[in-house]
Design an enzyme around this catalytic site. Structure first.
Site, PDB file in Angstrom:
ATOM      1  N   GLU A  47      17.863   5.581 -85.732  1.00  0.00           N
ATOM      2  CA  GLU A  47      16.694   5.448 -84.858  1.00  0.00           C
ATOM      3  C   GLU A  47      17.132   5.631 -83.404  1.00  0.00           C
ATOM      4  O   GLU A  47      18.277   5.335 -83.044  1.00  0.00           O
ATOM      5  CB  GLU A  47      16.045   4.076 -85.028  1.00  0.00           C
ATOM      6  CG  GLU A  47      15.474   3.825 -86.410  1.00  0.00           C
ATOM      7  CD  GLU A  47      14.014   4.213 -86.544  1.00  0.00           C
ATOM      8  OE1 GLU A  47      13.291   4.138 -85.539  1.00  0.00           O
ATOM      9  OE2 GLU A  47      13.599   4.573 -87.664  1.00  0.00           O
TER      10      GLU A  47
ATOM     11  N   CYS B  68      12.072   7.850 -85.386  1.00  0.00           N
ATOM     12  CA  CYS B  68      12.871   7.924 -86.604  1.00  0.00           C
ATOM     13  C   CYS B  68      13.314   9.354 -86.879  1.00  0.00           C
ATOM     14  O   CYS B  68      13.984   9.613 -87.885  1.00  0.00           O
ATOM     15  CB  CYS B  68      12.084   7.371 -87.793  1.00  0.00           C
ATOM     16  SG  CYS B  68      10.539   8.250 -88.117  1.00  0.00           S
TER      17      CYS B  68
END
Length: 622
Positions: free
Chosen positions: A566, A522
């Site tokens: 992501e 992330c």
């Protein structure tokens, strides 16, 4: 009335509690840029200076010291003035962040905004900075950013690690270095995949070492968040607001703006925020002031599943700022409010007196309803407790986990190791959706592992096992046990924004039984780049296992209208790499010459990429 100026040498009395706190701080200059906080604490303690806190900015020649009272600060001012650090004279002055440079800079910023014809950012620009851009253009922007700031940056970082090792060998063995006989030559030799990837990049004209797959879009782009943390405060008109912070702290313009216009917040959360604002408007207890650290009502966290229609509300309070009788009265009224608000299936209260935010494992009180809500992924049901981690975009999470399952490519003879397992979402989804023989999840958080076990049991997944421990403590034992059975071992990691712990990185790198690794990040432009160097860099005393190399990189958009994304990268051991025919990898000297040419080419292409990325970001802002 105007305050009289202080006498010579005296300290002016503070106007507010914030100013009083600032007068207890000293700004110390003259320290080395590379000095650490521990070095400074030892130095000060040896000279009779005992601050309550030392703040050392990275790569900066200054530090901020906080003291318990004015007497301790005055003593430290004189003591530090006679101290030296590595030959440099130290100097200490009272810390005044609200004067001179900061004010001038803030005024310049406001002046530039007025010249540009726009005011300070509103809540939409803060929460969803790309909301004005069509979604197709958002994907193009993120695609280019992930290719340049993540994949290319990571690959170049790996190349530099090998280049540094080669330079160190030549420097320390200048007289008798022989790449054919030196024991460390093989460790420093540039891997074939780096040279091959450069050849492919030159042939294609892109100059990149690893092509980035097309970004995978989010199925839902509006109202997609299943969790929001709303700040409680006073709005510009003086009434309580439940929303997000906007403005600039340095200019004193921070306010709380309503979330009613935010495109990523679902309507049901906006409705509950509006109802809670009505409750606060009749409460005798004040909202929390983030500057003065006073008040009671701090935050409202809402978790909602659109698939199960279950909603959890968590109210964060600072109950120490009111007497117990007043709080118990308001707590009873709050419980009634949540019961009549509609749709609240779990209601919690959390107490916190600190100035930051509580940890996910800090205790909470379940006031009404169940102690969890249920969310669905791939038809599987997952328990979500107040502090549990769960991807904030459920439909896009299915896209992300499908990508992980495809890259893991686990068959009936494979064992899948889920490191940083949390509540077991990835591991259980892989156990159900892939053909993996067995899934083992490891996480340091015992409560999360207990939740993972319950999730596996509730979904009838009997080929998944979860262990509460540090990964490096159980990794070797688990893998040796199952490695004897001859199973193919695939690892999946989904760490927090800070990345993998160094000891966990070493355990993965040094365990040769792991031949395939899927990394979900992330923070692709930060911690992923650094972790990639450890996974793929040269062998060292601590990193004894053979390196990995990146095979595929796939960005997945979980946060439409924002600049976050992501990234999923597949790594394999270099022993599985098949070099291209004719690759020159037989000498360190040859590698150094090739890499020098590569570096020159990348420097030119990197400047162009940075210019293009800056231009794209500027266009998005406009």
């Amino acid at each position: 009335a105007a305050r009289a100026p202080p006498a010579d040498g005296a300290t002016a009395p503070p106007d507010t509690a914030v100013e009083a706190e600032q007068t207890l701080k000293l700004h110390v200059t003259g320290i080395g840029k590379n000095s650490s906080r521990k070095d400074l604490e030892k130095l000060f303690a040896a000279n009779g200076v005992h601050p309550t806190h030392v703040k050392k900015a990275p790569k900066q020649p200054w530090a901020i010291l906080t003291f318990e009272n004015l007497e301790a600060r005055e003593h430290a001012t004189g003591a530090i003035g006679g101290m030296t650090y590595k030959g440099y004279q130290l100097r200490a002055v009272v810390h005044r962040p609200d004067q001179r440079g900061t004010k001038r800079k803030a005024a310049d910023d406001l002046e530039r905004e007025e010249i540009a014809g726009r005011g300070p950012k509103d809540v939409l620009d803060v929460v969803t900075p790309l909301h004005r851009m069509p979604y197709a253009e958002q994907l193009q922007l993120k695609q280019s950013q992930m290719a340049a700031a993540c994949v290319t940056k990571a690959c170049r970082g790996i190349r530099r690690e090998f280049q540094k090792r080669q330079q160190d060998l030549h420097r320390t063995n200048a007289r008798d270095f022989d790449s054919a006989t030196h024991p460390s030559a093989d460790r420093a030799r540039m891997p074939a995949w780096i040279l091959d990837s450069q050849q492919r990049g030159k042939a294609s004209g892109s100059g990149t070492m690893l092509e980035t797959d097309p970004i995978r879009p989010a199925p839902v782009q509006v109202g997609y968040r299943n969790k929001c943390d709303f700040t409680i405060g006073v709005g510009p008109n003086g009434v309580p607001v439940v929303g997000f912070c906007v403005g600039r702290e340095r200019t004193g313009t921070v306010t709380i703006a309503s979330s009613a216009t935010c495109v990523n917040v679902p309507d049901i959360m906006k409705l509950h925020c509006a109802k809670f604002e009505d409750f606060l408007s009749t409460s005798p207890l004040p909202p929390y002031d983030q500057k003065l650290h006073t008040g009671v009502w701090r935050n409202l966290t809402i978790r909602y599943s659109d698939r199960t229609s279950q909603l959890m509300a968590i109210v964060l309070v600072k109950a120490s700022d009111c007497d117990s009788a007043a709080w118990e009265s308001e707590k009873a009224r709050l419980t009634t409010h949540m019961a009549t608000a509609g749709g609240v299936t779990s209601f919690f209260v959390q107490f916190y007196d600190g100035t930051s935010v509580p940890d996910p494992d800090d205790p909470v009180e379940c006031v009404a309803g169940t102690d969890h809500i249920v969310e669905e992924l791939f038809g599987l049901k997952f328990r979500i407790s107040p502090g549990a981690f769960f991807q904030t975009n459920t439909p896009a999470a299915e896209v992300l986990y499908r990508t992980v399952i495809d890259l893991a490519d686990a068959d009936g003879g494979s064992m899948l190791l889920d490191i940083c397992a949390g509540t077991g979402t990835i591991g259980i989804c892989c156990a159900r959706e892939s053909e993996a023989h067995q899934v083992i999840g490891v996480d340091i958080c015992a409560s999360a592992i207990e939740c993972a076990k319950l999730n596996a049991e509730a979904n009838g997944v009997d080929n998944a096992t979860f262990v509460a421990s540090r990964a490096e403590l159980v990794l070797e034992k688990l893998l040796v046990e199952h490695g004897r059975e001859g199973k193919r071992i695939v690892a999946v990691v989904d760490p927090p924004r800070s990345g993998l712990h160094r000891s966990c990185l070493q355990a993965i790198r040094n365990c040769e039984l792991i031949q395939r690794l899927v990394y979900v990040s992330c923070n692709p432009t930060g911690s992923l780049v650094e972790d990639t160097k450890a996974l793929c860099g040269p062998v060292s005393k601590k990193l004894t296992g053979s390196p990995f190399y990146p095979v595929r990189a796939i960005p997945v958009d979980l946060f439409p209208s924002t600049d976050h994304c992501e990234m999923v990268i597949l790594f394999e051991r270099v022993g599985l790499y098949k070099p291209l025919a004719g690759t020159a990898t037989d000498s360190v000297e040859g590698d150094a010459a090739d890499i020098a040419a590569i570096a020159e080419q990348e420097e030119a292409t990197g400047t162009a990429e940075q210019s293009a990325s800056t231009s794209a970001t500027s266009s998005a802002s406009k």
